[in-house]
Design a protein around this motif. Structure first.
Motif, short mmCIF file in Angstrom:
data_model
loop_
_atom_site.label_atom_id
_atom_site.label_comp_id
_atom_site.label_asym_id
_atom_site.label_seq_id
_atom_site.Cartn_x
_atom_site.Cartn_y
_atom_site.Cartn_z
N LYS A 110 0.91 -1.03 -0.26
CA LYS A 110 0.37 -0.09 -0.05
C LYS A 110 0.91 1.70 -0.06
O LYS A 110 0.13 2.46 -0.67
N THR A 111 2.25 1.22 0.75
CA THR A 111 2.92 2.21 0.97
C THR A 111 2.93 2.77 -0.59
O THR A 111 3.48 3.54 -1.00
N THR A 112 3.91 1.41 -0.97
CA THR A 112 3.97 1.83 -2.55
C THR A 112 3.21 2.09 -3.52
O THR A 112 3.41 3.30 -4.89
N VAL A 113 1.56 1.83 -3.72
CA VAL A 113 0.75 2.14 -4.41
C VAL A 113 0.12 3.47 -4.32
O VAL A 113 0.67 4.55 -4.90
N ASP A 114 0.19 4.16 -2.64
CA ASP A 114 0.61 5.32 -2.33
C ASP A 114 1.53 6.39 -2.99
O ASP A 114 1.34 7.58 -3.77
N ARG A 115 2.39 5.94 -2.44
CA ARG A 115 3.73 6.96 -3.69
C ARG A 115 3.03 6.98 -5.00
O ARG A 115 3.66 7.54 -5.68
N LEU A 116 2.92 5.72 -5.76
CA LEU A 116 2.77 5.77 -6.87
C LEU A 116 1.88 6.61 -7.91
O LEU A 116 2.10 7.12 -8.22
N ILE A 117 0.57 6.19 -6.66
CA ILE A 117 -0.15 7.51 -7.06
C ILE A 117 -0.13 8.36 -7.11
O ILE A 117 0.14 10.06 -8.13
N GLU A 118 1.16 9.09 -5.74
CA GLU A 118 1.42 10.38 -5.67
C GLU A 118 1.97 11.01 -7.30
O GLU A 118 2.56 12.01 -7.20
N LYS A 119 3.34 10.06 -7.08
CA LYS A 119 4.50 10.59 -8.71
C LYS A 119 3.65 10.30 -9.33
O LYS A 119 4.07 11.81 -10.11
N ILE A 120 2.76 9.98 -10.01
CA ILE A 120 2.32 9.60 -11.42
C ILE A 120 1.47 11.56 -11.40
O ILE A 120 0.96 11.55 -12.72
N LYS A 121 0.53 11.24 -10.57
CA LYS A 121 -0.32 12.30 -10.32
C LYS A 121 0.26 13.95 -11.01
O LYS A 121 -0.49 14.71 -11.50
N LYS A 122 1.65 13.61 -9.94
CA LYS A 122 2.69 15.36 -9.77
C LYS A 122 3.12 15.01 -11.77
O LYS A 122 3.62 15.86 -12.40
N SER A 123 3.47 14.20 -12.26
CA SER A 123 4.33 13.62 -13.25
C SER A 123 2.35 14.15 -14.61
O SER A 123 3.31 14.93 -15.87
N ARG A 124 1.38 13.85 -14.26
CA ARG A 124 0.63 14.37 -15.40
C ARG A 124 0.13 15.94 -15.64
O ARG A 124 0.24 16.37 -16.70
N ASN A 125 0.24 15.87 -14.01
CA ASN A 125 0.79 18.15 -14.00
C ASN A 125 1.38 18.45 -14.69
O ASN A 125 1.52 19.71 -14.89
N TYR A 126 2.66 18.18 -14.49
CA TYR A 126 3.89 18.89 -14.67
C TYR A 126 3.91 18.90 -16.61
O TYR A 126 3.45 17.48 -17.75
N GLU A 127 4.08 20.02 -16.78
CA GLU A 127 4.59 20.25 -18.59
C GLU A 127 5.93 20.60 -18.91
O GLU A 127 6.72 21.01 -18.56
N ALA A 128 6.29 19.76 -19.81
CA ALA A 128 7.64 19.74 -20.01
C ALA A 128 7.71 20.93 -20.76
O ALA A 128 6.98 21.07 -21.35
N PRO A 129 9.54 20.97 -20.71
CA PRO A 129 9.23 22.28 -21.27
C PRO A 129 9.05 22.23 -23.29
O PRO A 129 9.21 21.08 -23.62
N LYS A 130 8.56 23.40 -23.92
CA LYS A 130 8.25 23.01 -25.00
C LYS A 130 9.26 23.15 -26.11
O LYS A 130 9.07 21.94 -27.36
#
Length: 371
Positions: A110-130
């Motif tokens: 569960k700790t791993t999954v929670d960490r995954l959820i947090e990381k992926i949420k951030k990465s999906r909201n992150y805009e890479a330099p165009k």
């Protein structure tokens, strides 16, 4: 939804982890593999967020598989699952967000999954330099990467050295063992391999943040760095030399362009032992270029010839021909005293450093001046 793949050649362990992950509604298991066959083709066809990999596989190992996966898609997160506690090194990364020991407990998972959820949420909201952020890479004197005229800060000194080595062999595959032998020569091979993976992770993340995605690829136990349109003194130096040689040594401006980049020995102030042979090669080429430039200007442009003769002496003060040419040009300009002082200083240097006398032709030239 987080799309996952699982790889474990022990079917019981694979089935157990599959069942455990199905308890988390956020996780969608795309496929579970008991053999790594077809994994790479599959992840090219479907977007995967995370790979749960066993480290000890019958065919190869999870570390190499992770590197190959990241070559295809550097955004995939890695979770290692293994029965071998000795692999659990704190510094271990490789874009991994966790390291699970078998048997995997629900609470720990569960700790791993929670960490995954947090990381992926951030990465999906992150805009890479165009656009890629322009970098300038300096190799002569001291190796540095400049961003907006300021040296880029690397996570560790080893990450910087790894980048320097890969950049030196840009667009060429470098065997993993060569990297390990040169960056961690006295370290246990397993620990060194982990350190390499860790440094590669930091390096990939740094380059990705600057818009240079998927620059580092892995194949056949080797890594390759490819950064198109990069600006560097090494690139200017090499291209100028190519132009000079291609034009049958007649393009003096190309030779001068190459020389202008040589502000010091190759990575001189970084003290990278693996760079020593390359530094000697670049020095030899620079001396060859200087010889050609001096020959060109010796008759036609005294001041330029003297400038490059002085530069040649700074790189190698023990060249009789240089001293003779410089003395002759001083005499031509009417600077008899400078010619005499140059000879005296050279004679003193030879005596102190090599315990020898100047060439007889130089001695005669000096004696003629003193008459």
């Amino acid at each position: 939804m987080i799309k996952a793949i699982l790889v474990d050649d022990e079917k019981l362990s694979l089935d157990l982890l599959t069942k455990q992950l199905q308890a988390f509604p956020e996780i969608e298991i795309v496929k579970a593999y008991s053999q790594p066959t077809n994994i790479l083709e599959d992840i090219k066809q479907e977007k995967i967020d995370v790979a749960f990999l066993d480290i000890e596989l019958t065919e190869g190992n999870g570390l190499d598989l992770a590197e190959t996966i990241l070559t295809i898609d550097a955004s995939i997160y890695i979770v290692f699952v293994t029965a071998h506690a000795q692999h659990a090194v704190k510094a271990f990364e490789i874009n991994s967000i966790d390291y699970l020991l078998k048997p995997v407990m629900h609470k720990r998972l569960k700790t791993t999954v929670d960490r995954l959820i947090e990381k992926i949420k951030k990465s999906r909201n992150y805009e890479a330099p165009k656009d890629k952020i322009p970098l300038y890479i300096q190799c002569f004197g001291e190796f540095n990467v400049f961003l907006n005229n300021e040296p880029l800060q690397f996570k560790t000194a080893k990450v910087k050295e790894l980048f320097a080595l890969l950049f030196t062999y840009m667009d060429t595959y470098v065997n993993r063992d060569y990297l390990i032998e040169n960056l961690w020569p006295n370290q246990d091979s397993k620990k060194a391999k982990i350190n390499l993976h860790t440094c590669l992770t930091y390096l990939r993340k740094m380059l990705n943040s600057l818009g240079y995605t998927n620059c580092i690829k892995f194949a056949n136990q080797s890594y390759i760095l490819s950064i198109p349109d990069i600006h560097s003194d090494l690139k200017i130096f090499n291209e100028a030399i190519y132009s000079f040689i291609k034009n049958d040594r007649k393009s003096i401006s190309s030779a001068e362009e190459a020389i202008s980049q040589y502000i010091g020995s190759y990575m001189q102030w970084n003290y990278y032992e693996w760079a020593n042979d390359i530094a000697q090669e670049k020095l030899n080429m620079t001396m060859y270029l200087l010889e050609s430039i001096i020959e060109y200007y010796y008759i036609s442009n005294t001041d330029k010839a003297l400038f490059y003769l002085d530069l040649q002496r700074k790189l190698n003060p023990f060249i009789d021909k240089n001293i003779q040419q410089t003395m002759n040009l001083f005499i031509k300009k009417g600077n008899r005293s400078e010619a005499i002082n140059l000879f005296k200083n050279y004679k003193a240097l030879l005596s102190a450093e090599l315990n020898i006398e100047p060439d007889p032709s130089l001695i005669k030239l000096y004696q003629d001046l003193m008459k």
